[in-house]
Design a protein around this motif. Structure first.
Motif, PDB file in Angstrom:
ATOM      1  N   GLY A 275       0.795  -1.215   0.000  1.00 25.27           N
ATOM      2  CA  GLY A 275       0.000   0.000   0.000  1.00 25.27           C
ATOM      3  C   GLY A 275       0.830   1.268   0.000  1.00 25.27           C
ATOM      4  N   GLY A 276       1.999   1.222  -0.625  1.00 27.26           N
ATOM      5  CA  GLY A 276       2.834   2.402  -0.721  1.00 27.26           C
ATOM      6  C   GLY A 276       3.702   2.682   0.491  1.00 27.26           C
ATOM      7  N   ARG A 277       3.675   1.817   1.507  1.00 26.01           N
ATOM      8  CA  ARG A 277       4.513   2.028   2.689  1.00 26.01           C
ATOM      9  C   ARG A 277       5.385   0.804   2.906  1.00 26.01           C
ATOM     10  NH1 ARG A 277       3.038  -1.014   6.979  1.00 26.01           N
ATOM     11  NH2 ARG A 277       0.911  -1.831   7.064  1.00 26.01           N
ATOM     12  N   LEU A 278       6.511   1.006   3.592  1.00 28.19           N
ATOM     13  CA  LEU A 278       7.390  -0.102   3.908  1.00 28.19           C
ATOM     14  C   LEU A 278       6.720  -0.999   4.944  1.00 28.19           C
ATOM     15  CD1 LEU A 278      10.211  -1.363   3.451  1.00 28.19           C
ATOM     16  CD2 LEU A 278      10.992  -0.075   5.452  1.00 28.19           C
ATOM     17  N   ALA A 279       6.603  -2.275   4.612  1.00 25.81           N
ATOM     18  CA  ALA A 279       5.939  -3.228   5.494  1.00 25.81           C
ATOM     19  C   ALA A 279       6.916  -4.164   6.189  1.00 25.81           C
ATOM     20  CB  ALA A 279       4.918  -4.057   4.704  1.00 25.81           C
ATOM     21  N   ALA A 280       8.102  -4.369   5.594  1.00 20.21           N
ATOM     22  CA  ALA A 280       9.084  -5.268   6.192  1.00 20.21           C
ATOM     23  C   ALA A 280      10.416  -5.069   5.485  1.00 20.21           C
ATOM     24  CB  ALA A 280       8.643  -6.726   6.073  1.00 20.21           C
ATOM     25  N   TRP A 281      11.485  -5.469   6.159  1.00 25.28           N
ATOM     26  CA  TRP A 281      12.808  -5.429   5.543  1.00 25.28           C
ATOM     27  C   TRP A 281      13.675  -6.529   6.125  1.00 25.28           C
ATOM     28  CZ3 TRP A 281      16.584  -4.838   9.148  1.00 25.28           C
ATOM     29  CH2 TRP A 281      16.280  -4.134  10.324  1.00 25.28           C
ATOM     30  N   GLY A 282      14.662  -6.939   5.318  1.00 30.11           N
ATOM     31  CA  GLY A 282      15.672  -7.873   5.769  1.00 30.11           C
ATOM     32  C   GLY A 282      17.045  -7.322   5.438  1.00 30.11           C
ATOM     33  N   TRP A 283      17.974  -7.498   6.372  1.00 24.88           N
ATOM     34  CA  TRP A 283      19.348  -6.992   6.201  1.00 24.88           C
ATOM     35  C   TRP A 283      20.280  -8.126   6.615  1.00 24.88           C
ATOM     36  CZ3 TRP A 283      21.539  -2.311   9.476  1.00 24.88           C
ATOM     37  CH2 TRP A 283      22.831  -1.991   9.036  1.00 24.88           C
ATOM     38  N   ALA A 284      20.847  -8.804   5.625  1.00 27.18           N
ATOM     39  CA  ALA A 284      21.722  -9.950   5.881  1.00 27.18           C
ATOM     40  C   ALA A 284      23.165  -9.499   5.969  1.00 27.18           C
ATOM     41  CB  ALA A 284      21.563 -10.982   4.770  1.00 27.18           C
ATOM     42  N   HIS A 285      23.840  -9.917   7.034  1.00 24.63           N
ATOM     43  CA  HIS A 285      25.267  -9.680   7.209  1.00 24.63           C
ATOM     44  C   HIS A 285      25.979 -10.998   6.929  1.00 24.63           C
ATOM     45  CE1 HIS A 285      24.907  -5.899   9.959  1.00 24.63           C
ATOM     46  NE2 HIS A 285      23.884  -5.989   9.127  1.00 24.63           N
ATOM     47  N   LEU A 286      26.718 -11.034   5.827  1.00 27.93           N
ATOM     48  CA  LEU A 286      27.374 -12.267   5.408  1.00 27.93           C
ATOM     49  C   LEU A 286      28.715 -12.433   6.125  1.00 27.93           C
ATOM     50  CD1 LEU A 286      26.633 -12.149   1.574  1.00 27.93           C
ATOM     51  CD2 LEU A 286      25.215 -13.056   3.450  1.00 27.93           C
ATOM     52  N   PRO A 287      29.251 -13.656   6.167  1.00 28.63           N
ATOM     53  CA  PRO A 287      30.553 -13.870   6.825  1.00 28.63           C
ATOM     54  C   PRO A 287      31.644 -13.006   6.202  1.00 28.63           C
ATOM     55  CG  PRO A 287      29.465 -15.965   6.387  1.00 28.63           C
ATOM     56  CD  PRO A 287      28.659 -14.917   5.675  1.00 28.63           C
ATOM     57  N   TYR A 288      32.582 -12.587   7.039  1.00 31.30           N
ATOM     58  CA  TYR A 288      33.677 -11.754   6.550  1.00 31.30           C
ATOM     59  C   TYR A 288      34.907 -11.974   7.421  1.00 31.30           C
ATOM     60  CZ  TYR A 288      32.593  -8.707  10.504  1.00 31.30           C
ATOM     61  OH  TYR A 288      32.383  -8.220  11.770  1.00 31.30           O
ATOM     62  N   GLN A 289      36.049 -11.519   6.910  1.00 28.42           N
ATOM     63  CA  GLN A 289      37.305 -11.543   7.645  1.00 28.42           C
ATOM     64  C   GLN A 289      38.117 -10.340   7.196  1.00 28.42           C
ATOM     65  OE1 GLN A 289      40.728 -14.506   7.059  1.00 28.42           O
ATOM     66  NE2 GLN A 289      39.662 -15.347   8.856  1.00 28.42           N
ATOM     67  N   LEU A 290      38.441  -9.461   8.147  1.00 27.91           N
ATOM     68  CA  LEU A 290      39.168  -8.241   7.841  1.00 27.91           C
ATOM     69  C   LEU A 290      40.321  -8.068   8.825  1.00 27.91           C
ATOM     70  CD1 LEU A 290      36.161  -5.780   7.360  1.00 27.91           C
ATOM     71  CD2 LEU A 290      37.577  -6.738   5.546  1.00 27.91           C
ATOM     72  N   PRO A 291      41.486  -7.605   8.371  1.00 24.18           N
ATOM     73  CA  PRO A 291      42.609  -7.369   9.288  1.00 24.18           C
ATOM     74  C   PRO A 291      42.425  -6.078  10.073  1.00 24.18           C
ATOM     75  CG  PRO A 291      43.240  -6.793   7.050  1.00 24.18           C
ATOM     76  CD  PRO A 291      41.856  -7.367   6.956  1.00 24.18           C
ATOM     77  N   ARG A 292      42.798  -6.104  11.342  1.00 26.10           N
ATOM     78  CA  ARG A 292      42.851  -4.900  12.159  1.00 26.10           C
ATOM     79  C   ARG A 292      44.256  -4.307  12.095  1.00 26.10           C
ATOM     80  NH1 ARG A 292      39.758  -8.088  16.138  1.00 26.10           N
ATOM     81  NH2 ARG A 292      37.657  -7.231  16.327  1.00 26.10           N
TER      82      ARG A 292
END
Length: 312
Positions: free
Chosen positions: A59-76
């Protein structure tokens, strides 16, 4: 959509506002106005390439959302690794569109690949619990144990906030009173594993609804910034949220966290807030933050129920 940008973020925050106003017990702790702003802004530069998202409209409004965070590896910078070995889903559905969680989970299966999948539902959300179970998820007994990292969501009305008391020589400041580098260092001193940078802080400062006058700090007599907290104020729902809250490891157990919260709640109330939200570790083995929040009047609203779907 490949990049989760400010337009999508603001829509997601708008849904958070609706749920906060109508059914706050169904608001996922990682889907609040403030938590969305903080996580997106501080991690965008480093992690956005590991994010996937989708929005559902009705109906023209946001009804739901999904935000997937995938596996990662980063150096500090110190040579250690910042990593996540498992996909994790942040999500929210409007209470009128709760069944859309089933579509979110189907989408999550597609984007998460073949590894284990994590997500959380709220203890007050019986419908979400049934939907995730039907999709093959089970309660994560390790993450949800008495020693696990699950999160408790707390609320406090701002009708009566005592005056804060600081030790002699300590004083309250706001982020506008200190250089950006000092505010960043205050955060990293409180969260020693944090990779927070000045660039990330600049993005935080540009993200609605950040206000420098509601980013509060405590300075020690020697000038060290000994405690820090950001207050995210949503004027539409008259709700404010602490995220994050931290005390320098050399200044703990002196009542600074309590004083900072009382000071912050008084500022939030003066700015128009009528209630305050904060999340903390909820497991019995981790009572420190929870007891501190109880001590300034917060009470539990709901808690995470961590869920896992093990890869075949």
């Amino acid at each position: 959509m490949e990049t989760l940008g400010t337009t999508e973020l603001r829509l997601m925050q708008g849904l958070a506002q609706e749920v906060t106003a109508w059914r706050p017990e169904l608001l996922n702790g990682d889907a609040t106005v403030g938590e969305l702003a903080w996580v997106w802004a501080k991690d965008f530069d480093a992690l956005n390439r590991f994010w996937r998202h989708r929005l559902w409209f009705a109906g023209g409004r946001l009804a739901a959302w999904g935000w997937a965070h995938l596996p990662y590896q980063l150096p500090r910078d110190d040579g250690t690794l910042r990593e996540s070995k498992t996909a994790n889903l942040l999500w929210q559905a409007h209470p009128d569109s709760a069944a859309l969680l089933s579509e979110i989970l189907d989408w999550y299966d597609d984007v998460a690949g073949g590894g284990d999948r994590l997500l959380t539902v709220q203890s007050a959300d019986a419908q979400a619990q049934a939907i995730v179970a039907a999709h093959g998820y089970a309660f994560d007994a390790k993450a949800g144990s008495d020693n696990g990292p699950w999160v408790q969501f707390n609320m406090r009305e701002l009708t009566d906030v005592p005056d804060p008391a600081l030790p002699d020589g300590f004083r309250f400041l706001a982020a506008q009173d200190v250089p950006a580098a000092d505010a960043v260092n205050a955060h990293r001193a409180a969260w020693h594993t944090s990779s927070f940078t000045e660039g990330a802080f600049e993005r935080v400062r540009r993200t609605w609804p950040y206000r420098a006058d509601l980013h509060v700090l405590i300075a020690a007599p020697d000038g060290t910034l000994a405690a820090t907290a950001i207050i995210w104020l949503d004027e539409a729902t008259q709700t404010a949220e602490f995220e994050p809250v931290g005390t320098h490891r050399d200044f703990r157990r002196r009542g600074l966290g309590t004083a900072l919260q009382l000071h912050g709640m008084q500022l939030a109330r003066s700015a128009g807030a009528k209630r305050m939200l904060v999340a903390c570790l909820g497991a019995p083995a981790h009572p420190e933050a929870r007891n501190m929040y109880y001590g300034v009047g917060f009470r539990p609203l709901t808690r995470d129920l961590p869920q896992i779907k093990v890869a075949r």
